[in-house]
Design an enzyme around this catalytic site. Structure first.
Site, PDB file in Angstrom:
ATOM      1  N   TYR A 163      -6.168   9.704   5.652  1.00  0.00           N
ATOM      2  CA  TYR A 163      -7.104   9.512   4.548  1.00  0.00           C
ATOM      3  C   TYR A 163      -8.528   9.956   4.874  1.00  0.00           C
ATOM      4  CZ  TYR A 163      -3.472   6.253   2.905  1.00  0.00           C
ATOM      5  OH  TYR A 163      -2.288   5.679   2.504  1.00  0.00           O
ATOM      6  N   ARG A 208      -4.803   5.920   9.565  1.00  0.00           N
ATOM      7  CA  ARG A 208      -5.711   6.048   8.427  1.00  0.00           C
ATOM      8  C   ARG A 208      -6.724   7.188   8.595  1.00  0.00           C
ATOM      9  NH1 ARG A 208      -9.053   2.860   6.982  1.00  0.00           N
ATOM     10  NH2 ARG A 208      -8.824   3.143   4.729  1.00  0.00           N
ATOM     11  N   GLY A 216      -6.913  -4.249  -5.183  1.00  0.00           N
ATOM     12  CA  GLY A 216      -7.674  -3.030  -4.995  1.00  0.00           C
ATOM     13  C   GLY A 216      -9.136  -3.166  -4.643  1.00  0.00           C
ATOM     14  N   GLU A 234      -3.502  -9.487  -6.915  1.00  0.00           N
ATOM     15  CA  GLU A 234      -2.719  -9.079  -5.753  1.00  0.00           C
ATOM     16  C   GLU A 234      -3.594  -8.404  -4.706  1.00  0.00           C
ATOM     17  OE1 GLU A 234      -0.062  -6.718  -7.981  1.00  0.00           O
ATOM     18  OE2 GLU A 234       1.072  -8.418  -8.743  1.00  0.00           O
ATOM     19  N   PRO A 235      -4.550  -9.129  -4.117  1.00  0.00           N
ATOM     20  CA  PRO A 235      -5.386  -8.529  -3.078  1.00  0.00           C
ATOM     21  C   PRO A 235      -4.594  -8.344  -1.796  1.00  0.00           C
ATOM     22  CG  PRO A 235      -5.855 -10.861  -3.240  1.00  0.00           C
ATOM     23  CD  PRO A 235      -4.884 -10.550  -4.350  1.00  0.00           C
ATOM     24  N   GLY A 236      -4.858  -7.268  -1.094  1.00  0.00           N
ATOM     25  CA  GLY A 236      -4.247  -7.033   0.203  1.00  0.00           C
ATOM     26  C   GLY A 236      -5.287  -6.635   1.222  1.00  0.00           C
ATOM     27  N   ARG A 237      -5.948  -5.507   0.946  1.00  0.00           N
ATOM     28  CA  ARG A 237      -6.928  -4.968   1.890  1.00  0.00           C
ATOM     29  C   ARG A 237      -8.057  -5.955   2.163  1.00  0.00           C
ATOM     30  NH1 ARG A 237      -7.950   0.570   2.644  1.00  0.00           N
ATOM     31  NH2 ARG A 237      -6.830   0.972   0.705  1.00  0.00           N
ATOM     32  N   CYS A 285      -0.052  14.868  20.775  1.00  0.00           N
ATOM     33  CA  CYS A 285      -0.201  16.333  20.773  1.00  0.00           C
ATOM     34  C   CYS A 285      -0.383  16.874  19.364  1.00  0.00           C
ATOM     35  CB  CYS A 285       1.003  16.976  21.461  1.00  0.00           C
ATOM     36  SG  CYS A 285       1.059  16.647  23.223  1.00  0.00           S
ATOM     37  N   GLU A 286      -1.446  16.494  18.724  1.00  0.00           N
ATOM     38  CA  GLU A 286      -1.838  16.949  17.394  1.00  0.00           C
ATOM     39  C   GLU A 286      -3.361  16.989  17.344  1.00  0.00           C
ATOM     40  OE1 GLU A 286       0.161  17.640  14.801  1.00  0.00           O
ATOM     41  OE2 GLU A 286       2.094  16.777  15.413  1.00  0.00           O
TER      42      GLU A 286
END
EC number: 4.1.1.20
Length: 421
Positions: A318, A314, A239, A275-278, A346-347
């Protein structure tokens, strides 16, 4: 730090010009740096060098086989949250004893596959899950190693959609009930409680929530040992945030994170898992896109790119910020102007940035989305029948396509017509 830097006015990935890759691969595409992946993993490994530990990469951040193999060769374990991720980790050559299985909805099929293929531990998230795992383990004649993910009710001070450590979140078991749950595990012959798990959220930029959570885990360790449980492993989750906006105050460094772990839990005699990911993958990747049109609107100008929300969701999902830079460096002193930077889907939500200050750009110019290595390619889709974009890995002077762009025929031919059509 990353390895995407300007040289003589051109953006490079390590020792390869980004424009050269774009000319060969086509746009848009994801581009990763081996040197950055390596450096970021080693920062975490070094931060825990004074403690017995295993750094398990949270592969939900970016799960291409080439990325997994690069990290596995450095000694990384893997944190998986599905049977598919487990299969990916094994295919990348990660041994079962270096794979941690997390997630709130593990199925019996996934449990069976992990027990058959080898697993370091299951991080249990609910009481029904531990009962199910016990049944599966007994049917196979094995004992499943488990930790219980406790929810410490700590505010991670992050985006509501990626906070996981408060009482209202779906994750884990309330820490107030942990002793009762561990007592139940001790009565189940198919399970062995080996440790405690905690994970309070993602993109944390302050160490204080970690301190609060780790102190609670330390107290729980003492209490469970007093109850007779052999707590020998502490899984502290991941995190730690990354600097999405250059120039802002940087998040805490892995070394400071490691010092905090040593201060709060170093006296427990436990093996530490993180458990790093980002932070491993985020700044190790960029998304490269090309300007299709520059459109003048009512009171604003638009840069319409060939990359879209289906490629990088993202910002739409977010409200996330990514620095967007031209692949050809802007000349010193050039006047910047505001653009809405959008894709062709188309959004109205297909908007990467509003009124972002950029140097003047023209159709055909390349731009790069920084800090796009985590939760980019893995969250992409084929919405609007737009092909998944290629992933490319750079290593020094070399680069290789590690996921090709599918053709329209390949996409369409995955559909099948029923007999009545």
């Amino acid at each position: 730090m990353d390895h995407f830097l300007y040289r003589d006015g051109a953006l490079y990935a390590e020792d390869v010009p980004v424009a050269e890759i774009a000319a060969e691969v086509g746009t848009p595409f994801y581009l990763y740096s081996t040197a950055t992946l390596t450096r970021h993993f080693q920062l975490f490994d070094d931060a825990l060098s004074g403690l017995p530990h295993l750094v398990c990469y949270a592969m939900k951040a970016a799960s291409n086989q080439a990325i997994l193999r690069t990290l596995a060769d450095l000694g990384a374990g893997m944190d998986v949250v599905s049977g598919g991720e487990y299969a990916r980790a094994r295919a990348a050559g990660v041994p079962g004893e270096r794979i941690v299985f997390s997630g709130v909805g593990k199925t019996r099929v996934e449990m069976r596959e992990a027990l058959a293929g080898g697993i370091r531990q299951f991080n249990i998230e609910s009481e029904p899950e531990l009962e199910a795992l016990n049944e599966v383990a007994l049917s196979m004649g094995v004992v499943a190693p488990v930790t219980v993910r406790v929810n410490p009710d700590v505010d991670a001070r992050t985006h509501a959609k990626i906070a996981t450590g408060k009482s209202e979140n779906k994750f884990g078991i309330p820490i107030s009930r942990a002793r009762e749950v561990y007592a139940r595990i001790a009565a189940l012959p198919g399970l062995e409680a080996i440790g405690i798990d905690v994970h309070i959220g993602s993109q944390l930029t302050d160490l204080e929530p970690y301190r609060q959570a780790f102190e609670k885990v330390g107290d729980l360790t003492d209490a469970l040992r007093a109850d007779g449980h052999d707590i020998r492993r502490l899984d502290l989750g991941g995190g730690l945030g990354i600097p999405y906006t250059r120039g802002n105050e940087p998040p805490p460094l892995p070394m400071d994170y490691g010092k905090l772990i040593a201060e709060t839990l170093g006296d427990k005699g436990c093996e530490i898992e993180i458990e790093p990911g980002r932070l491993v993958a985020g700044n190790a990747g960029i998304m490269v896109s090309r300007v299709i049109y520059v459109k003048s609107g009512e009171g604003r100008d638009f840069l319409i790119l060939d990359g879209a929300m289906n490629d990088l969701i993202r910002p739409a999902m977010y409200e996330a910020h990514h620095d967007i830079v031209p692949v050809v460096e802007a000349e010193a002193g050039i006047e910047y102007r505001p653009y809405d930077i959008v894709g062709p889907v188309c959004e109205s939500g297909d908007t990467f940035a509003r009124q972002r200050m950029m140097p003047p750009l023209e159709a055909g110019d390349l731009v790069a989305f920084r800090s796009a290595g985590a939760y980019g390619a893995v969250m992409s889709s084929e919405y609007n029948t737009r092909p998944l974009i290629p992933e490319v890995l750079v290593n020094g002077h070399q680069f290789a396509v590690i996921r090709p762009r599918p053709s329209f025929d390949e996409i369409i031919n995955r559909d099948t017509l029923p007999p009545w059509l």
